[in-house]
Design a protein around this motif. Structure first.
Motif: not given
Length: 255
Positions: A225-235
């Motif tokens: 994700h290049g981050a700790a959290y990816n909102p789009g992927h999570a959704f």
């Protein structure tokens, strides 16, 4: 974050506004803009979209319309009733097309429309709607959502529970996504910059033998994700799992 509650206004006056009963017509004065409930509500939505519910007041709406604050009270009793009508108004933007596909496709489309609505109007996330507005658009929204699962073997209570489940999932996912979207502006650092700054420091501090699973999985997710959290992927991931669960229920009832 400011939290308001729907259904807090005077019941009779709120319902009269929501259903536009007679007595709230248009009026104008020389040199002043013509006012109406619809005009006031649209201005209030613009304030909410721009600055959130914390900035919403009758005075702020009046300033946006270029009129005196007291002139608004001829049409809307107060902020509580105004919020109810704001909610019902934006619900009217949902579901413009007739349901298509099977029940799963219809529920997925509903979830995506709700997701998009929260991103267009983030202030919706600041309103607790356990007591619904009971306006015409809210009723039409509920009717449309129930129609997506009509005739697939669910009881009436199960139909209500399924659309509530989808709504609750989207609400939680959208809240996380909207918060994440605001983080760069609020902190001055993108998620990628944050991750690139913190990840090396964390790796130097953490004993991976003590947290072997968290280290492995967290690193894989961070790299992806290049981050700790990816909102789009999570959704997307969560929505598929919610629909899988509903499908398992439908199959069990048919079996």
């Amino acid at each position: 974050m400011t939290t308001e509650y729907s259904g807090q206004g005077d019941p009779a006056r709120s319902l009269a506004l929501l259903w536009r009963t007679p007595g709230k017509g248009r009026a104008s004065r020389k040199g002043k803009p013509e006012l109406s409930v619809d005009l006031i509500v649209r201005a209030a939505i613009e304030v909410g979209d721009a600055d959130g519910l914390a900035a919403l007041s009758m005075r702020r709406v009046a300033e946006r319309l270029g009129v005196g604050t007291m002139s608004l009270y001829t049409y809307v009793p107060g902020k509580a009733e105004l919020i109810d009508v704001m909610l019902d108004t934006v619900y009217g933007d949902l579901y413009q097309a007739a349901p298509a596909g099977d029940w799963r496709e219809r529920l997925e489309a509903i979830a995506r429309e709700q997701w998009a609505l929260y991103h267009r109007h983030p202030w919706l996330l600041q309103v607790a709607t356990g007591r619904p507005t009971l306006g015409p658009n809210a009723m039409a929204k509920y009717e449309f959502e129930l129609a997506a699962v009509e005739g697939i073997g669910l009881s009436d209570l199960e139909m209500d529970s399924v659309v509530t489940l989808v709504y609750g999932y989207v609400l939680g996912a959208a809240r996380g996504a909207v918060e994440a979207s605001r983080a760069p502006q609020e902190t001055g650092m993108t998620d990628e910059q944050w991750w690139q700054t913190y990840a090396p420091l964390l790796n130097a501090l953490v004993d991976q033998t003590r947290f072997p699973i968290a280290s492995r999985v967290g690193t894989a997710a961070g790299q992806e994700h290049g981050a700790a959290y990816n909102p789009g992927h999570a959704f997307e991931f969560g929505l598929a799992r919610v629909l899988d669960g509903i499908q398992a229920l439908v199959v069990s009832l048919r079996g």
